[in-house]
Design an enzyme around this catalytic site. Structure first.
Site: not given
Length: 330
Positions: A33, A239
């Site tokens: 999955k 940043y």
């Protein structure tokens, strides 16, 4: 371009170790999955098939259709019935109220709630559910449960096992059919000396080298250099200037960021790469900076290290890896 490398020999080694522990490949349901826990389901499927895997479990019909040419049996775990189920697949029945929504004669594995209280039918409702399954009717081929704390050394594991054993007995009394039973997940398999003779096991993360120290990690994540520069003493990068150089340092920016599925590093603490070097400053959407380590660097080859830093689990680190990152088998 960033890259995921999958070690074929390690994957084959893990599957053989798991099969030996379980009692043969016929006892395995390999869970594929969510893109095989981020590893790449369509890439690993032919390797698993060649090793002897014949039964897998996936999340959805979409995943099942992508892998239907590789495996004889595919169990869909999280399906919401729509009345047009495919006869090639097996569907988990997670709630008795959904019985009439399935297409008649759909192949079913019944989820039993043995104390996790997430999905499934309680023992006291089992007789009613079996009658409803016959009335609709659906093809009940098996039953399963899921352990809530198989990796924790408490009594809950044994309580759930006892409840599931009771469910198996009740089901066998109702029918002469030979049902497929499965409750053991990866940590449960390695917790017991021997898998019960009447059960298969569903192995997920163990395939890829986790949950047991004797297994080998399959996935390594790599990034490639976008640019490099000399960061001078007292200059900052990224940043907010979260990292400021104390000495002149040659740095580089590499092509992986939080848009690629990495958890966002805010520049606090020391998040280290596979070679022990730290990411410098805040991670950007598409990149991060660190000491210049060449054209290609290994970001991690063991997701445990990043999971510990972010106080999460290996599953989250791996399944978030973007499916658009190229994956190659080595």
């Amino acid at each position: 371009m960033s890259l995921i490398k999958l070690d074929k020999k390690s994957y084959e080694f893990n599957l053989n170790q798991i099969a030996t522990k379980a009692g043969g490949f016929e006892k395995l349901i390999c869970v594929f999955k969510d893109n095989a826990y981020g590893h790449g389901a369509k890439i690993l499927a032919p390797i698993a098939k060649a090793c002897g895997v014949k039964f897998i479990a996936v999340k959805s019909e979409k995943e099942a259709f992508e892998l239907k040419n590789f495996f004889e049996n595919i169990l869909i775990l999280s399906h919401r019935p729509h009345g047009d189920e495919n006869a090639c697949f097996i569907y988990a029945l997670n709630d008795s109220s959904l019985i009439t929504r399935f297409k008649k004669h759909t192949r079913i594995h019944l989820k039993i709630d043995t104390n996790m209280h997430r999905n499934g039918v309680c023992l006291e409702d089992l007789d009613f559910v079996l009658k409803e399954l016959k009335k609709h009717p659906l093809k009940l081929e098996g039953a399963f449960t899921h352990f809530a704390r198989a990796d924790e050394m408490d009594a809950s594991f044994f309580i759930q096992r006892k409840k599931f054993q009771r469910a198996k007995e009740l089901l066998q009394k109702q029918s002469d059919l030979k049902f497929i039973f499965h409750s053991f997940n990866s940590p449960a398999l390695f917790r017991v000396a021997k898998l019960p003779d009447d059960e298969l096991c569903r192995v997920g993360l163990a395939q890829f080298g986790y949950t047991n120290e004797n297994l080998k990690k399959v996935l390594s994540l790599y990034a490639h250099r976008l640019s490099s520069r000399m960061l001078k003493n007292s200059q900052s990068v990224g940043y907010g200037g979260a990292y400021t150089a104390e000495n002149d340092l040659k740095i580089a920016t590499y092509d992986l960021g939080y848009a690629d599925g990495l958890l966002r590093f805010n520049g606090k603490g020391e998040l280290r790469l596979a070679n022990g070097k730290a990411i410098l400053g805040k991670m950007s959407m598409d990149s991060f900076s660190c000491e210049d380590l060449g054209e290609e660097i290994c970001v991690f080859d063991d997701a445990e290290l990043w999971a510990r830093f972010f106080d999460t689990i290996v599953y989250e680190i791996l399944v978030k890896l973007h499916p658009n990152i190229p994956r190659i088998v080595i």
